[in-house]
Structures are given as C-alpha cells and as structure tokens.
Design an enzyme around this catalytic site. Structure first.
Site, PDB file in Angstrom:
ATOM      1  N   ASP A   1      -7.024  -1.557   3.801  1.00 28.28           N
ATOM      2  CA  ASP A   1      -6.138  -2.653   3.400  1.00 28.28           C
ATOM      3  C   ASP A   1      -6.502  -3.984   4.049  1.00 28.28           C
ATOM      4  OD1 ASP A   1      -4.531  -0.757   1.999  1.00 28.28           O
ATOM      5  OD2 ASP A   1      -3.550  -0.234   3.882  1.00 28.28           O
TER       6      ASP A   1
ATOM      7  N   ASP B   1      -1.443  -0.812   6.125  1.00 31.12           N
ATOM      8  CA  ASP B   1      -1.599  -0.311   7.494  1.00 31.12           C
ATOM      9  C   ASP B   1      -2.967   0.280   7.795  1.00 31.12           C
ATOM     10  OD1 ASP B   1      -1.345   2.083   5.988  1.00 31.12           O
ATOM     11  OD2 ASP B   1      -0.668   3.138   7.782  1.00 31.12           O
TER      12      ASP B   1
ATOM     13  N   ASP C   1       0.866  -1.175   0.000  1.00 22.67           N
ATOM     14  CA  ASP C   1       0.000   0.000   0.000  1.00 22.67           C
ATOM     15  C   ASP C   1       0.907   1.230   0.000  1.00 22.67           C
ATOM     16  OD1 ASP C   1      -2.391   1.599   0.400  1.00 22.67           O
ATOM     17  OD2 ASP C   1      -1.680   1.859   2.463  1.00 22.67           O
TER      18      ASP C   1
END
Length: 335
Positions: free
Chosen positions: A235, A231, A54
């Site tokens: 996600d 995080d 990410d």
C-alpha cells in the site's frame, strides 16, 4: 492618528489565528490516539472527497484461518515446511498468519527467497527445484493461494479473515458525510466482493497489484481530494500518492513512513474522530481569522479619524486575542 493606525494594524491576532488552532488540534488528536504529521494534513482530510481502503489488515483483522488445505502428489509435512520457510521472509499480514499456523511443520531449507509485491514468495531448494507461493485461483477457482513446484500445482488452500469491529460504522459515517468509500485490494474478486457487499462500499476493486493501486489513486485525484487507508508494503506507493495517507500504528514501517495520519493501536474507528477533529480544526481556523479581520476592519477607521489614542490602541489587541483564546479553549474541551 498614524501611530494608532499602525498599532491597530499590527497583525497579532492574524498571526495567531491559524497556528493556535493547529497546535490545539494536533494536541487533541494525539491525546485521542491520532498522530497527524504536518500542519496542512488535517485541513486536507477535512476536505476529502473520497476515502480508499485496503482490505487485508485494514478493514479486516489480518488474523487468518486456513481452510480447504489440499496437497497434490506430495507429503503434507513437506508442503507445510516449504510454506513456513517462504513466508517467514515476508511481513505481509497473510505471511505472519501462515508462519504462525505452520510453525510446528517439518524444517525445510530454501535459498534465493524473494518476494514480489502483490504476487507472492519465490525460492528454490538445494536440488534446484523452484517453489512459488502465490495468490491466485486454480482448479475451478477453488483456492485463493497456491503452492507450485517447478510450475506444477503442489498444494492449494483458502484463507478467511474477519472484518474489524467498527469497520461498518466507519464506512457508514463517511457515506453519511457524502464522501465516496472505495475498497481496493489485491485479493481475489470473490473475497473482496463479499466484504464490499457486507459493508456497503460505494465501489469495490479486486486483484489490484501495487502499480495498479497507484494508477487508480492518480486517476481518482482528478475528481477531488483523496484519502487512502492502508497498512502493508503493497500500500505504501498508493499512500504516498494520495492527498492524505492514513496508516495503523501496527502496520509495516514503510506504510507508517508514507502516511500523514497514524491511528494508534490499530483502531479503525479512530478514523471517524480524526475526520471530526479535522473538520472542527478547519472551522476554528476560519472563526479565528473572521474575528481578527472584524477587529481590524472596525478599529482601523476609528483610529484613522482620531477617536482612538495610541495607548488604547496598544491595549485593544486583548479583545481579538481573548476571542481566539475562547474559541480554541472551546475546541480543546468540547473534544
């Protein structure tokens, strides 16, 4: 002879080969700020074929600065107050930075505030006016975040986020290991492509909603073992779906719960050490099993022909167990 064979064949070393290496590996990982859940997680991570990252809060610091803030047909203090009121109900890294930036703004009261994952924040005032703070583009792609009042543009601005120290080193390491690196983000293309090009990712995907991230991970798993590093709340479905989910200790609680590996203190560079320890642990398990097998293969025929008494056979497991001790001790101290 039969008793000697039975004593030799007793799988003491075989039974210790894998759990000993796993326990030492988990201990070494924890001592280095890497928490690993489950006995098979490290083995899967050692065999990973691709690592998906990410962007916001993972590759980048998550501490945003506001740029090109522009208000249309409204009072700037009121706009700042609306943004602060909407974003304080979200735990997203962007929201945290916006709340901090607009903390001294005019106090605005909104109701029915909701968050749509991967889209933005929604609410309304006491007069029935609706507000939307969403990620998107407006006015010739100038802004990547816009505020709408009753579907009309009220304000727009850009945010800038710095790449984490060590991120380039992490991407370079995985590429050197022949592992595909992918940047997967819900941010707009221009921002994601900028980071992807700077860090030389193998593949870059932007404007990805949580459901699209999940779908992408599912398709990627068809070609091998997939690790996902993230995080945020957005996600968590992808972290859960990936073979190995990896999160930072300062991530959202749902992301931590979805992850199999947690990097303490938000240090992305610990990912390199986590992969190296995982590979070494897998190698140690194989070495342990090899010596245990060799011991049985050699000793059982000797016992079967009567060249090994049961008393000596009872003492002989010391050899493979000492071998296991040696390899696992080396594993401990070399790392």
């Amino acid at each position: 002879n039969s008793i000697a064979v039975l004593v030799i064949a007793c799988p003491c070393a075989m039974g210790l080969a894998t759990p000993t290496a796993i326990m030492v590996g988990l201990g070494r990982s924890a001592a280095n700020g890497i928490l690993i859940k489950g006995a098979t997680t490290a083995e899967q991570f050692a065999k990973t074929n691709s690592v998906v990252f990410d962007k916001t809060g993972t590759i980048t610091t998550g501490n945003f600065s506001i740029e090109q803030f522009k208000v249309f047909h409204a009072d700037s203090d009121k706009v700042a107050g609306i943004i602060h009121e909407l974003e304080k109900h979200s735990s997203h890294p962007i929201a945290v930075s916006l709340v901090q930036h607009f903390k001294s703004s005019e106090k605005i009261t909104l109701r029915n505030i909701t968050e749509q994952k991967g889209v933005g924040m929604f609410g309304e005032d006491n007069n029935g006016n609706s507000y939307q703070l969403i990620s998107g583009t407006a006015i010739n792609n100038v802004f990547n975040i816009i505020l709408l009042e009753n579907e009309e543009l009220l304000a727009g601005f850009n945010i800038r986020d710095e790449v984490k120290p060590g991120a380039a080193e992490v991407i370079s390491y995985f590429k050197s290991q022949g592992i595909k690196t992918i940047l997967l983000s819900g941010d707009i293309a221009i921002k994601v492509n900028e980071v992807g090009a700077a860090l030389k990712f193998d593949e870059v995907r932007s404007n990805m909603k949580p459901a699209e991230k999940l779908q992408f991970i599912e398709s990627l798993k068809k070609s091998g073992t997939v690790s996902m590093v993230g995080d945020g709340i957005n996600d968590s479905p992808a972290l859960e779906k990936a073979d190995i989910g990896i999160s930072m200790s300062n991530a959202t609680q749902i992301a931590i719960n979805s992850a199999g590996i947690i990097l303490l203190n938000g240090q992305l560079e610990k990912l390199i050490q986590a992969h190296q320890l995982s590979k070494l642990k897998l190698k140690t398990i194989r070495q342990n099993l090899f010596w245990a097998f060799i011991y049985n293969i050699i000793a059982i025929p000797i016992a079967a022909v009567g060249l090994l008494s049961p008393m000596i056979a009872a003492l002989s497991p010391v050899i493979p167990n000492c071998t296991l001790w040696y390899f696992n001790t080396m594993f401990h101290y070399l790392n």
